[in-house]
Structures are given as C-alpha cells and as structure tokens.
Design an enzyme around this catalytic site. Structure first.
Site, mmCIF file in Angstrom:
data_model
loop_
_atom_site.group_PDB
_atom_site.id
_atom_site.type_symbol
_atom_site.label_atom_id
_atom_site.label_comp_id
_atom_site.label_asym_id
_atom_site.label_seq_id
_atom_site.Cartn_x
_atom_site.Cartn_y
_atom_site.Cartn_z
ATOM 1 N N ASP A 141 0.571 -1.228 -0.027
ATOM 2 C CA ASP A 141 0.459 -0.120 0.171
ATOM 3 C C ASP A 141 0.804 0.951 -0.642
ATOM 4 O O ASP A 141 0.579 2.544 -0.840
ATOM 5 C CB ASP A 141 -0.861 -0.383 1.172
ATOM 6 C CG ASP A 141 -2.353 -1.004 0.957
ATOM 7 O OD1 ASP A 141 -2.383 -1.366 -0.326
ATOM 8 O OD2 ASP A 141 -2.664 -1.553 2.509
ATOM 9 N N CYS A 142 2.125 1.448 0.694
ATOM 10 C CA CYS A 142 3.233 2.545 0.720
ATOM 11 C C CYS A 142 4.076 2.295 -0.264
ATOM 12 O O CYS A 142 4.702 3.447 -0.454
ATOM 13 C CB CYS A 142 3.606 2.737 2.031
ATOM 14 S SG CYS A 142 3.598 0.810 2.749
#
Length: 403
Positions: A141-142
């Site tokens: 996600d990051c």
C-alpha cells in the site's frame, strides 16, 4: 616521545616530518632507530592489491510513485536489495547475469565478453560514468510501484560509500600448483608442475606488517581509502590475530584483517579498479594507505622490518581441500627476487599486488599530511587480538553428532 595531538599541531602548521615506510627503513639502515624516532613524526604506508571483500552501499532516493526494491541490477550486475526500500549493496565480486552490450575497443559487443562485475560498476560510479539501473519491487500500500528503470550516476544518488567487510590482510599465502592441469584461482592462473608462484601481499611496505600487534591501528583510525579519506570501522572478517608469529611479531600466514569505510563520492577511480580473474570471476583492486604516528621508538623499530625478515607459506592449490599441503615458508625478499626454490627446483614468482602503485599510495598519503590536509585520529577502541579462526565443517560435524 609525542602524542597524536602534538603531531596534529605540527601537521596543521605544516611542520611535521613525514616519511614513507620505505624512506624510513632506509633512514634506519643509514642511522639508528633512536635517531630516526627523534626526527620523524609520521610514517605513511600503502598497498594496492585485490580486495574482493569490498562493496558499496547506495541510496537511490525515492521514486514517484514509490517502490520497495527487492531485486536490482546495475549494468546487469545484481545488487543486494534486502534493506530499506531504495538502499542497495553491491559487492565487488557480484557477476553480471543480465545480457546486454558494452564497449570493447570502441565496438559494442555482448556484455558477457567484457567479464563485468561489481568491482567494475563501483569503479565506473566513482569515475562519474552513467550506470543503467533495473529494479523490481514488492507492491504494498505504501510502495505501489512494481518496477523501475533509469540511469544513475555518482551525482544523482544520495549516499554512496564503500563499506568493506575485509581489507588489508596482514599477510597472505603464496599459491602454487603441484598438479597436472592449470588451475584458475583468486590468485590468478597457477600452472601445473610448479610452473609459477603467485603472492598477493606487497611485503615490507604493506601497512599491517609494520604494526604487527595492531598497537597503532584501531577503530576510528583515519586512512587513505581509494583516493579519498576513509576510516577503520571494525575488525575484518576472517580476522585471525592468533596466527603463529616470528620473534619480530610478524605472522607466518593470513592473520589480522580490517573492515574499512569511506565516502566513495570523494574517491578517485585510479585507486578503485574493477578487475577480472580468468575462469574465476570479477574482483576489485583497491589502494589503501595507513599513517603511523611516531609516538615512541618502538614504532620505528617495528616499521624497520625488511622483506628478508617476513615470510609467507607456499600452498599447493592442486589439493581441493580447505587445509592444503604447504611447501614451507619463503621470505618476501625471495619472492621479490622473482624466483623461489621448492623441493630443489627453481620456480618463477610474481606479485598480484602492484608494488609500484603501493609505493604511490604511500607517497600520496605523505603529501596529504605534509600539506596539512590530513590529520591523524586517536582510535576509539582497539582491534581485538584474541580472535580464533573457526572453520565451518567442525560446527557441522558437531551438530550432526549432537542430533
């Protein structure tokens, strides 16, 4: 006689008397240890030899969108990416596993013909040359980016420093081949029937032969590293100070080693050279210089040691075992004569280190000190002197027995 701070004060005022270690040995031969110790403030030592346990840490900076790199190639040579998202470590002996092209004698040829490795990539980055980067990422996600390709150079990356697990062997071996076929080794080709002998240490001018008990060198010692300023970071891997020693305290075989660190952006590609050993693989030639402060007469006495007073073991590589038979010890004076005697026969001997460039490293370091641009440091801790050398097979046998 002196303290490091007193010597540094003389260096800052350009009044320090500096000798290369060869110049010091000649002075002692013409005078005496006591007289020379009163005259000289610093002794500059140097070597230029293969140091394959060398590598570079690189921080690329984050991309947009960000990538968490887990596989990476620099000019087709794999770099280790199991660190932070864009931190890499490339080792000098990493081998290119990517097909590409490169320039050889002015022509583009398959990169496999160049025998390119991590040492060549490090040299080129130091020289300011562009390097192709290809990376694969772990999508999170990051870090949503899955892949990235670009061209990097010394001035387009953040941190770029050498961090070398093992440099500056205090002594090493002489390789020969008593078998019936050529052998291609980390010492280069060894020809059958004792046709040649190869040694890698430059002998009496090598830094750690002149500080045999590591009384001057320690963690935090400032050094010449690859044409820039570096430091001793720790003991080196395979550090073995308990090696048997002669009465003059020099070891009879591989002994102490050091781990070194330095900013590669300040280095000079003259002193960091990628190289290739036929049928063995890539490596790197590295220039390292170590200054010794003359704190007392004993420093000069140790640095007065000559090639005829230090020895190395002659090891037969034709026996493919960890412990190989030896043909005894030979002095570095014999090795540098170009001929040694093994079981009554004369064998040609040649150095893997460059004696001429080793001398030049010491001269450059001497010039830095005389110009007042290089001062000495007090070590913050000593290098251990009690490390044993543990072979892996003994542990495996013990585990098998215990289980």
């Amino acid at each position: 006689m002196r303290t490091i701070e007193e010597i540094n004060d003389k260096i800052r005022h350009k009044k320090a008397v500096v000798c290369t270690v060869e110049e010091l040995k000649d002075r002692v031969a013409e005078s005496s240890v006591a007289k020379v110790a009163k005259q000289v403030d610093v002794i500059a030592t140097g070597t230029f030899e293969p140091m394959e346990s060398t590598g570079a840490t690189i921080n690329l900076g984050h991309t947009d969108p960000p990538i968490k790199i887990r596989q990476c190639w620099l000019d087709g040579v794999p770099a280790y990416a199991g660190l932070g998202a864009v931190d890499l470590y490339i080792g000098a002996t990493a081998m290119a596993d990517d097909v590409g092209t490169g320039e050889v004698d002015g022509e583009l040829r398959p990169r496999s013909a160049i025998q390119r490795g991590g040492g060549h990539v490090i040299e080129d980055l130091i020289a300011g040359k562009p390097i192709q980067l290809r990376a694969r990422g772990q999508v999170t996600d990051c870090y949503p980016r899955a892949s990235f390709e670009t061209t990097i150079a010394r001035d387009t990356i953040n941190q770029f420093y050498l961090f070398n697990p093992r440099n500056l062997y205090q002594n090493f071996i002489v390789g020969v081949n008593g078998g019936d076929r050529p052998l291609f080794t980390y010492l280069g080709p060894l020809y059958p029937q004792l046709a040649n002998a190869v040694y890698s240490n430059p002998g009496e001018i090598s830094p750690l032969f002149n500080d045999p008990d590591l009384e001057l060198v320690g963690i935090g010692t400032r050094i010449f590293l690859g044409g820039g300023i570096g430091y001793v970071a720790w003991e080196g891997t395979q550090h073995f100070p308990l090696q048997k020693r002669l009465p003059n305290r020099t070891p009879i075989g591989p002994a102490a080693t050091l781990s070194l660190i330095g900013d590669a952006k300040q280095m000079d590609a003259r002193w960091v050279r990628g190289c290739y050993f036929q049928n063995y693989g890539p490596s790197l030639m590295l220039g390292v210089g170590v200054p010794f402060p003359v704190l007392q007469e004993a420093v000069v006495e140790r640095c007065a040691v000559r090639d005829k007073e230090i020895v190395a073991p002659v090891v037969d590589f034709s026996i493919p075992r960890r412990v190989r038979p030896t043909f005894g010890l030979v002095s570095y004076a014999q090795l540098k004569s170009g001929r040694i005697t093994i079981e009554g026969r004369t064998v040609r001997a040649a150095p893997l280190a460059s004696i001429a460039l080793s001398r030049q490293v010491a001269k450059e370091l001497k010039g830095w000190i005389e110009a007042g641009t290089f001062t000495l440091t007090e070590p913050v801790a000593s290098i251990p002197r009690d490390r044993a050398f543990l072979p892996q097979d003994s542990w495996g046998a013990q585990i098998t027995l215990d289980s």
